[in-house]
Design an enzyme around this catalytic site. Structure first.
Site, PDB file in Angstrom:
ATOM      1  N   HIS A  73      -4.336  47.794  -4.213  1.00  0.00           N
ATOM      2  CA  HIS A  73      -3.177  48.591  -4.647  1.00  0.00           C
ATOM      3  C   HIS A  73      -2.836  48.343  -6.121  1.00  0.00           C
ATOM      4  O   HIS A  73      -3.662  47.858  -6.863  1.00  0.00           O
ATOM      5  CB  HIS A  73      -1.990  48.345  -3.710  1.00  0.00           C
ATOM      6  CG  HIS A  73      -2.402  48.437  -2.269  1.00  0.00           C
ATOM      7  ND1 HIS A  73      -2.574  49.631  -1.629  1.00  0.00           N
ATOM      8  CD2 HIS A  73      -2.752  47.474  -1.371  1.00  0.00           C
ATOM      9  CE1 HIS A  73      -2.994  49.399  -0.375  1.00  0.00           C
ATOM     10  NE2 HIS A  73      -3.114  48.108  -0.197  1.00  0.00           N
ATOM     11  N   HIS A 105      -6.064  41.915   0.344  1.00  0.00           N
ATOM     12  CA  HIS A 105      -4.950  42.713   0.868  1.00  0.00           C
ATOM     13  C   HIS A 105      -4.035  41.856   1.727  1.00  0.00           C
ATOM     14  O   HIS A 105      -4.411  40.773   2.174  1.00  0.00           O
ATOM     15  CB  HIS A 105      -5.478  43.879   1.727  1.00  0.00           C
ATOM     16  CG  HIS A 105      -6.101  44.971   0.907  1.00  0.00           C
ATOM     17  ND1 HIS A 105      -5.447  46.128   0.591  1.00  0.00           N
ATOM     18  CD2 HIS A 105      -7.314  45.036   0.316  1.00  0.00           C
ATOM     19  CE1 HIS A 105      -6.240  46.887  -0.152  1.00  0.00           C
ATOM     20  NE2 HIS A 105      -7.378  46.248  -0.340  1.00  0.00           N
ATOM     21  N   GLU A 124       2.980  44.455  -1.478  1.00  0.00           N
ATOM     22  CA  GLU A 124       1.602  43.989  -1.339  1.00  0.00           C
ATOM     23  C   GLU A 124       0.901  43.898  -2.692  1.00  0.00           C
ATOM     24  O   GLU A 124       0.165  42.957  -2.956  1.00  0.00           O
ATOM     25  CB  GLU A 124       0.837  44.926  -0.389  1.00  0.00           C
ATOM     26  CG  GLU A 124      -0.583  44.449  -0.091  1.00  0.00           C
ATOM     27  CD  GLU A 124      -1.368  45.442   0.751  1.00  0.00           C
ATOM     28  OE1 GLU A 124      -0.802  46.498   1.114  1.00  0.00           O
ATOM     29  OE2 GLU A 124      -2.547  45.162   1.036  1.00  0.00           O
ATOM     30  N   GLU A 181      -7.602  40.363   4.789  1.00  0.00           N
ATOM     31  CA  GLU A 181      -6.184  40.653   5.041  1.00  0.00           C
ATOM     32  C   GLU A 181      -5.515  39.299   5.218  1.00  0.00           C
ATOM     33  O   GLU A 181      -5.706  38.615   6.224  1.00  0.00           O
ATOM     34  CB  GLU A 181      -6.024  41.503   6.311  1.00  0.00           C
ATOM     35  CG  GLU A 181      -6.552  42.926   6.188  1.00  0.00           C
ATOM     36  CD  GLU A 181      -5.578  43.875   5.487  1.00  0.00           C
ATOM     37  OE1 GLU A 181      -4.528  43.419   5.002  1.00  0.00           O
ATOM     38  OE2 GLU A 181      -5.895  45.084   5.438  1.00  0.00           O
TER      39      GLU A 181
END
Ligand SMILES: [Zn+2]
Length: 386
Positions: free
Chosen positions: A219, A287, A234, A351
């Site tokens: 992102h 992430h 995030e 993640e």
């Protein structure tokens, strides 16, 4: 071509009255911007003024990041409102398009063109940039270039430069990873492949020397990623974690390329393009997760290619994460993520906790956690490579 598309779409969707207004708007647009609107992606221009300022954004008050002199070649990827977008030192950059003149040496047939600038050189803007047999990532890699290497430019096709190597042969390099330069230094031809650290197997086993790792902080910019407790975003967590991972990997001797180093938006394709442009040994995307059920928590690692090396690296990193961080193990998963599926390099995505879970959210913001993650990723890579 964009304009035709808009016109067609609008014409189908709207009635005659609206069409006429849209038509008028387009005519007005054409009238004002036509000179700037017909540049195709990858067109080559020359700097037509003695000195042309390069800026970080298409605005006269934006940051100055460089300067070009008369006659230098600029590859224009898009134009808007009098500004031309190109790449400078590996980053998106803008110059005032009124100071660009069409490159007369460029032939005019359909973008398939190779122009022949007489005395242009480019400087490579990053380490480990692939040199290829043709203008695209589908062409074979025949070597790699280091930051600061300069090459004579003999042509451009789309967003690729054709350059002359030390032995007189030619190769292609991604234009967005180069900058125009006037200075021609001695050209180093290629970088040796992972064999530079041959003094002693002991040190080689313990380090990541000779490996090129692309770190992708998920992102950024207009895309905040998942939003969590306490205003956590995030994109901020991925960036601070990526910076820590970078430091640890570099201390282990790896060459680290970050897809982003600030709060900037990058498309998924661009992230993959960066990975595919280097002689990348591993691409790791970072992430954090979010889930409506706030009790869900833990860490997982994802890969795409089934049963291949990607799965082995994912397992290695997930195992190391479980040794370093005190978080529930959510295992490894085959996942259809764009940055994994379209990546031609070894690629995994981690993640690193749920920003929607109270415990995880408290944990993942800490320096300790991010350092533990960095050490785990380094260990996972070392285990995999050795
Ligand atoms: Zn994400």
């Amino acid at each position: 071509m964009k304009i035709e598309f808009i016109l067609t779409k609008e014409a189908i969707m709207t009635n005659a009255k609206r069409f006429s207004m849209v038509g008028f708007g387009i005519l007005l647009f054409l009238f004002i911007f036509l000179p700037a609107a017909n540049a195709q992606s990858g067109d080559a221009y020359k700097v037509g003024t003695s000195s042309l300022v390069v800026r970080s954004a298409p605005a006269s008050n934006s940051e100055i990041i460089g300067q070009l002199s008369q006659g230098q070649t600029v590859i224009v990827f898009k134009e808007q409102h009098g500004w031309a977008m190109t790449y400078y030192a590996g980053k998106e950059a803008w110059v005032a398009s009124q100071f660009l003149v069409a490159d007369s040496q460029q032939s005019t047939d359909s973008g398939e063109t190779v122009h022949k600038p007489s005395n242009d050189y480019i400087a490579v803007a990053a380490d480990g940039v692939n040199l290829r047999t043709g203008p695209g990532t589908n062409h074979q890699v025949i070597g790699s270039a280091l930051h600061g290497d300069t090459y004579k430019l003999t042509g451009t096709k789309g967003d690729w430069h054709r350059i002359v190597l030390g032995d007189g042969t030619t190769a292609w390099i991604a234009a967005w990873l180069t900058s125009p330069t006037n200075v021609h230094q001695t050209t180093r031809q290629t970088k040796a492949t992972n064999t530079s650290q041959s003094n002693g197997t002991q040190t080689k086993r313990a380090s990541l020397a000779g490996y090129n790792i692309v770190l992708d902080a998920g992102h950024g910019g207009k895309d905040p990623g998942a939003l969590g407790l306490d205003g956590l975003r995030e994109k901020d967590l991925t960036l601070s974690t990526a910076n820590r991972v970078r430091d640890v990997l570099q201390s282990e001797g790896a060459t680290v390329v970050a897809t982003r180093s600030g709060d900037e938006f990058l498309s998924l394709d661009k992230r993959v393009q960066i990975s595919n442009s280097y002689k990348t040994d591993a691409f790791i995307s970072l992430h954090f997760n979010a889930y409506p059920t706030m009790t869900v928590r833990g860490v997982s690692t994802h890969y795409y290619s089934n049963g291949g090396n990607d799965m082995a690296l994912a397992q290695s990193i997930q195992t190391a994460l479980m040794q370093h961080v005190n978080m529930p193990n959510r295992g490894i998963h085959q996942s259809d993520y764009h940055v994994l599926r379209t990546n031609s390099d070894l690629a995994v995505l981690v993640e690193l906790g749920f920003i929607t879970n109270q415990y995880d959210a408290g944990n993942i913001q800490t320096n300790q956690y991010q350092t533990d993650v960095a050490n785990a990723i380094a260990d996972g890579l070392k285990t995999y490579f050795n």
